[in-house]
Design a protein around this motif. Structure first.
Motif, PDB file in Angstrom:
ATOM      1  N   GLU A  31       0.832  -1.209   0.000  1.00  0.00           N
ATOM      2  CA  GLU A  31       0.000   0.000   0.000  1.00  0.00           C
ATOM      3  C   GLU A  31       0.868   1.262   0.000  1.00  0.00           C
ATOM      4  OE1 GLU A  31      -4.004  -1.868   2.135  1.00  0.00           O
ATOM      5  OE2 GLU A  31      -2.578  -0.730   3.370  1.00  0.00           O
ATOM      6  N   ARG A  32       1.970   1.198   0.715  1.00  0.00           N
ATOM      7  CA  ARG A  32       2.909   2.319   0.756  1.00  0.00           C
ATOM      8  C   ARG A  32       3.494   2.612  -0.630  1.00  0.00           C
ATOM      9  NH1 ARG A  32       6.957   4.324   4.571  1.00  0.00           N
ATOM     10  NH2 ARG A  32       9.066   4.211   3.712  1.00  0.00           N
ATOM     11  N   LEU A  33       3.783   1.550  -1.383  1.00  0.00           N
ATOM     12  CA  LEU A  33       4.364   1.730  -2.719  1.00  0.00           C
ATOM     13  C   LEU A  33       3.339   2.305  -3.688  1.00  0.00           C
ATOM     14  CD1 LEU A  33       6.383  -1.594  -2.959  1.00  0.00           C
ATOM     15  CD2 LEU A  33       7.126   0.647  -2.094  1.00  0.00           C
ATOM     16  N   ALA A  34       2.112   1.793  -3.605  1.00  0.00           N
ATOM     17  CA  ALA A  34       1.063   2.294  -4.494  1.00  0.00           C
ATOM     18  C   ALA A  34       0.773   3.763  -4.175  1.00  0.00           C
ATOM     19  CB  ALA A  34      -0.195   1.443  -4.337  1.00  0.00           C
ATOM     20  N   ALA A  35       0.712   4.086  -2.886  1.00  0.00           N
ATOM     21  CA  ALA A  35       0.402   5.466  -2.489  1.00  0.00           C
ATOM     22  C   ALA A  35       1.505   6.422  -2.922  1.00  0.00           C
ATOM     23  CB  ALA A  35       0.202   5.524  -0.972  1.00  0.00           C
ATOM     24  N   ALA A  36       2.733   5.945  -2.935  1.00  0.00           N
ATOM     25  CA  ALA A  36       3.865   6.805  -3.298  1.00  0.00           C
ATOM     26  C   ALA A  36       3.944   7.043  -4.806  1.00  0.00           C
ATOM     27  CB  ALA A  36       5.171   6.189  -2.800  1.00  0.00           C
ATOM     28  N   GLY A  37       3.247   6.216  -5.570  1.00  0.00           N
ATOM     29  CA  GLY A  37       3.240   6.424  -7.020  1.00  0.00           C
ATOM     30  C   GLY A  37       4.251   5.612  -7.791  1.00  0.00           C
ATOM     31  N   ALA A  38       4.660   4.482  -7.248  1.00  0.00           N
ATOM     32  CA  ALA A  38       5.527   3.584  -8.035  1.00  0.00           C
ATOM     33  C   ALA A  38       4.787   3.187  -9.313  1.00  0.00           C
ATOM     34  CB  ALA A  38       5.875   2.339  -7.212  1.00  0.00           C
ATOM     35  N   ASP A  39       5.532   3.031 -10.393  1.00  0.00           N
ATOM     36  CA  ASP A  39       4.893   2.665 -11.659  1.00  0.00           C
ATOM     37  C   ASP A  39       4.424   1.211 -11.654  1.00  0.00           C
ATOM     38  OD1 ASP A  39       5.288   5.193 -13.169  1.00  0.00           O
ATOM     39  OD2 ASP A  39       7.390   4.733 -12.733  1.00  0.00           O
ATOM     40  N   SER A  40       5.107   0.390 -10.912  1.00  0.00           N
ATOM     41  CA  SER A  40       4.678  -1.001 -10.747  1.00  0.00           C
ATOM     42  C   SER A  40       5.264  -1.526  -9.449  1.00  0.00           C
ATOM     43  CB  SER A  40       5.131  -1.878 -11.928  1.00  0.00           C
ATOM     44  OG  SER A  40       6.544  -1.882 -12.032  1.00  0.00           O
ATOM     45  N   VAL A  41       4.692  -2.634  -9.006  1.00  0.00           N
ATOM     46  CA  VAL A  41       5.191  -3.342  -7.825  1.00  0.00           C
ATOM     47  C   VAL A  41       5.590  -4.735  -8.279  1.00  0.00           C
ATOM     48  CG1 VAL A  41       4.526  -4.386  -5.613  1.00  0.00           C
ATOM     49  CG2 VAL A  41       3.760  -2.056  -6.189  1.00  0.00           C
ATOM     50  N   THR A  42       6.821  -5.143  -7.957  1.00  0.00           N
ATOM     51  CA  THR A  42       7.216  -6.529  -8.231  1.00  0.00           C
ATOM     52  C   THR A  42       7.303  -7.267  -6.907  1.00  0.00           C
ATOM     53  OG1 THR A  42       8.471  -5.896 -10.205  1.00  0.00           O
ATOM     54  CG2 THR A  42       8.874  -8.086  -9.291  1.00  0.00           C
ATOM     55  N   ALA A  43       6.308  -8.090  -6.653  1.00  0.00           N
ATOM     56  CA  ALA A  43       6.307  -8.900  -5.438  1.00  0.00           C
ATOM     57  C   ALA A  43       7.050 -10.198  -5.700  1.00  0.00           C
ATOM     58  CB  ALA A  43       4.879  -9.194  -4.997  1.00  0.00           C
ATOM     59  N   LEU A  44       7.631 -10.745  -4.661  1.00  0.00           N
ATOM     60  CA  LEU A  44       8.323 -12.027  -4.762  1.00  0.00           C
ATOM     61  C   LEU A  44       9.521 -11.960  -5.702  1.00  0.00           C
ATOM     62  CD1 LEU A  44       5.185 -14.358  -4.759  1.00  0.00           C
ATOM     63  CD2 LEU A  44       6.806 -14.039  -2.877  1.00  0.00           C
ATOM     64  N   GLY A  45      10.184 -10.799  -5.724  1.00  0.00           N
ATOM     65  CA  GLY A  45      11.517 -10.759  -6.306  1.00  0.00           C
ATOM     66  C   GLY A  45      12.513 -11.336  -5.321  1.00  0.00           C
ATOM     67  N   SER A  46      13.801 -11.192  -5.641  1.00  0.00           N
ATOM     68  CA  SER A  46      14.804 -11.669  -4.675  1.00  0.00           C
ATOM     69  C   SER A  46      14.613 -10.971  -3.339  1.00  0.00           C
ATOM     70  CB  SER A  46      16.219 -11.399  -5.203  1.00  0.00           C
ATOM     71  OG  SER A  46      16.466 -12.193  -6.336  1.00  0.00           O
ATOM     72  N   THR A  47      14.302  -9.669  -3.380  1.00  0.00           N
ATOM     73  CA  THR A  47      14.053  -8.915  -2.159  1.00  0.00           C
ATOM     74  C   THR A  47      12.824  -9.448  -1.436  1.00  0.00           C
ATOM     75  OG1 THR A  47      15.010  -6.978  -3.223  1.00  0.00           O
ATOM     76  CG2 THR A  47      13.648  -6.579  -1.283  1.00  0.00           C
ATOM     77  N   GLY A  48      11.906 -10.014  -2.172  1.00  0.00           N
ATOM     78  CA  GLY A  48      10.696 -10.601  -1.603  1.00  0.00           C
ATOM     79  C   GLY A  48      10.847 -12.066  -1.231  1.00  0.00           C
ATOM     80  N   SER A  49      12.087 -12.555  -1.224  1.00  0.00           N
ATOM     81  CA  SER A  49      12.403 -13.900  -0.691  1.00  0.00           C
ATOM     82  C   SER A  49      11.644 -15.028  -1.375  1.00  0.00           C
ATOM     83  CB  SER A  49      12.131 -13.966   0.818  1.00  0.00           C
ATOM     84  OG  SER A  49      13.028 -13.128   1.519  1.00  0.00           O
ATOM     85  N   TYR A  50      11.337 -14.837  -2.652  1.00  0.00           N
ATOM     86  CA  TYR A  50      10.539 -15.878  -3.327  1.00  0.00           C
ATOM     87  C   TYR A  50      11.141 -17.268  -3.205  1.00  0.00           C
ATOM     88  CZ  TYR A  50      13.777 -16.194  -7.304  1.00  0.00           C
ATOM     89  OH  TYR A  50      14.876 -16.422  -8.094  1.00  0.00           O
ATOM     90  N   ALA A  51      12.475 -17.328  -3.244  1.00  0.00           N
ATOM     91  CA  ALA A  51      13.134 -18.636  -3.299  1.00  0.00           C
ATOM     92  C   ALA A  51      12.941 -19.430  -2.013  1.00  0.00           C
ATOM     93  CB  ALA A  51      14.622 -18.456  -3.576  1.00  0.00           C
ATOM     94  N   TYR A  52      12.570 -18.743  -0.947  1.00  0.00           N
ATOM     95  CA  TYR A  52      12.485 -19.368   0.377  1.00  0.00           C
ATOM     96  C   TYR A  52      11.067 -19.787   0.750  1.00  0.00           C
ATOM     97  CZ  TYR A  52      17.156 -17.517   0.725  1.00  0.00           C
ATOM     98  OH  TYR A  52      18.485 -17.261   0.492  1.00  0.00           O
ATOM     99  N   LEU A  53      10.092 -19.415  -0.071  1.00  0.00           N
ATOM    100  CA  LEU A  53       8.693 -19.601   0.316  1.00  0.00           C
ATOM    101  C   LEU A  53       8.080 -20.815  -0.365  1.00  0.00           C
ATOM    102  CD1 LEU A  53       7.550 -15.860   0.182  1.00  0.00           C
ATOM    103  CD2 LEU A  53       8.449 -17.155   2.137  1.00  0.00           C
ATOM    104  N   ALA A  54       7.131 -21.438   0.325  1.00  0.00           N
ATOM    105  CA  ALA A  54       6.428 -22.598  -0.214  1.00  0.00           C
ATOM    106  C   ALA A  54       5.419 -22.127  -1.265  1.00  0.00           C
ATOM    107  CB  ALA A  54       5.727 -23.344   0.914  1.00  0.00           C
TER     108      ALA A  54
END
Lengths: 300, 300
Positions: A31-54
């Motif tokens: 919500e913080r990213l959308a409110a700030a006006g990011a052009d897109s949100v990439t969830a579950l990138g390396s920063t989003g720890s995708y490799a570690y999640l089931a």
């Protein structure tokens, strides 16, 4: 060029709490990213720890991201070690309503160029969603050649390539981006990663910034992106140089992830120790330094 | 010294067929190893594609290995990117009746020495099963220091360390093994991997050989192991040199996995294309060379 894959794509953490996804914290970040006006949100990138999640955790995070992005396009990381697992993650991203998928060639056994090409072919044949080619040798230990970029970029459905940091010298950066640009179709955007070189990369011809820091501190990332893409490279450079103490910590502490997690924890955006074990995150002394810089730069 | 963790530990493939575990082929491999007289079987090693399999597949493979090893001790690979996933695999190994677990520090984000130490501590505190420390930088991209070996080897429950290949020169190999030996408790065995250097490693003081080729061609691996551990280093070296064309293929084709898969397929021990995609395995031309060498050396 597909304009959805331009500008600032912000990569939120997927904070954990007691070894489970901290859904409230994740939703807050999105919500913080959308409110700030990011052009897109990439969830579950390396920063989003995708490799570690089931798989079920990833499907849930994808849904939460789309539900809380308020119309901002959401891209979902779908990488996994096995092709069939990747395809299952793609289906979860489709079901969530993602605008695209981000695919890194994760490795355990080193992969050949043909292995990686066929992986991307399998994914583009499996989905109508646009695919971002995710070149992150620091985590995947796979290095793309420019020739492989070109082969993969010609696959129908490939929309963008996320490249590692560019050379610090502006002329060399421009040559580097131009060399990639010359080999890939016009409609495929090129996005820089490696936050420290984002201002240089955008001013050197990259269309997008796939941004770690933008996922936690979207304000300065938007400032850099807008300045560079509006033709004010000096303004972009100035804001990036203001953040240089952060880039220095990324280098000193072995990458960006542990630092942005410490920033999010310092700002109350995530619980303490929000990374998946065995990644312990920064020591208390290191966290104190991160917090001091965040406060001094007025990033809180 | 724990004698279960000495001699030849044979690492079978986990062959796939249509992207599912080929249980008949896997059982056939395990029975072949037990019949040949391997001292132990390590299922779900790197050769057993543990990193690519889902938790339920791994639990099933662990059970099949113990059920079909006919009393030969079975070790189970329990590595995963997230500590909680590792602990779940340990529980599956316990339920299957394993004699020990093999743990590699898998990485996506690079790990620190403290991260890895705490991972091993969590596992040894979680189980009564003996733990083999799995040092395989070619796949994990984590490099153990001798100091870290020593720290981890002092944890209660650590039974063995699987080290990468040793120097080719016998004197240097002996010094290398002695340096590790000097830092770890007496009861912790040292096992060599890197099949090409196994004869040298065993003759240089290693207690065990954690063997890729032994999982598919146990006969010559047993010959090498017995000769070296019975004090006939020249016989061990002679048999290893006889297999040099295989070691050369391991080096030329980017590691052992694709070559042993091709051998198993050539011998009818696994279906064609038995590795998990995106790993395509060897090309037809490469397979022809592998088959020619297997046939010429009489390894069929």
């Amino acid at each position: 060029m597909n304009s959805v894959f331009t500008g600032l794509s912000a990569f939120p953490l997927t904070p954990l709490k007691d070894d489970a996804v901290d859904e409230a914290a994740f939703v807050g970040l999105v919500e913080r990213l959308a409110a700030a006006g990011a052009d897109s949100v990439t969830a579950l990138g390396s920063t989003g720890s995708y490799a570690y999640l089931a798989p079920e955790e990833r499907a849930r995070v994808a849904r939460l991201a789309v539900e809380h992005a308020g119309g901002t396009p959401v891209f979902i990381g779908v990488g996994a070690l096995r092709t069939s697992q990747v395809l299952a993650h793609v289906e979860s991203a489709e079901a969530a309503g993602a605008a695209g998928v981000l695919l890194a060639p994760m490795t355990y056994q080193p992969l050949t160029e043909d292995d990686v090409f066929e992986l991307f072919r399998a994914v583009t044949e499996h989905t109508e969603l646009p695919v971002i080619v995710y070149d992150n040798p620091g985590t995947t230990r796979f290095t793309f050649s420019t020739e492989l970029y070109a082969r993969i970029a010609r696959l129908p459905g490939v929309a963008s390539i996320k490249i590692p940091g560019v050379p610090a010298d502006p002329t060399k950066a421009r040559e580097h981006v131009a060399a990639i640009r010359a080999t890939v179709p016009e409609h495929v955007t090129i996005g820089v990663s490696g936050d420290a070189s984002a201002a240089t990369g955008l001013s050197a011809g990259c269309d997008a910034w796939y941004s770690v820091i933008g996922g936690t501190l979207p304000g300065p990332a938007i400032t850099i992106t807008r300045a560079a893409l509006d033709g004010r490279p000096d303004d972009a450079t100035a804001e990036s140089e203001r953040l240089a103490p952060l880039w220095d910590l990324f280098a000193e502490f072995g990458g960006s992830l542990r630092v942005v997690a410490a920033i999010a924890e310092h700002l109350g955006l995530a619980s303490t120790r929000c990374l998946p074990l065995p990644i312990q995150g920064l020591t208390d002394a290191q966290r104190t330094r991160v917090a001091g810089i965040v406060d001094r730069l007025g990033l809180g």
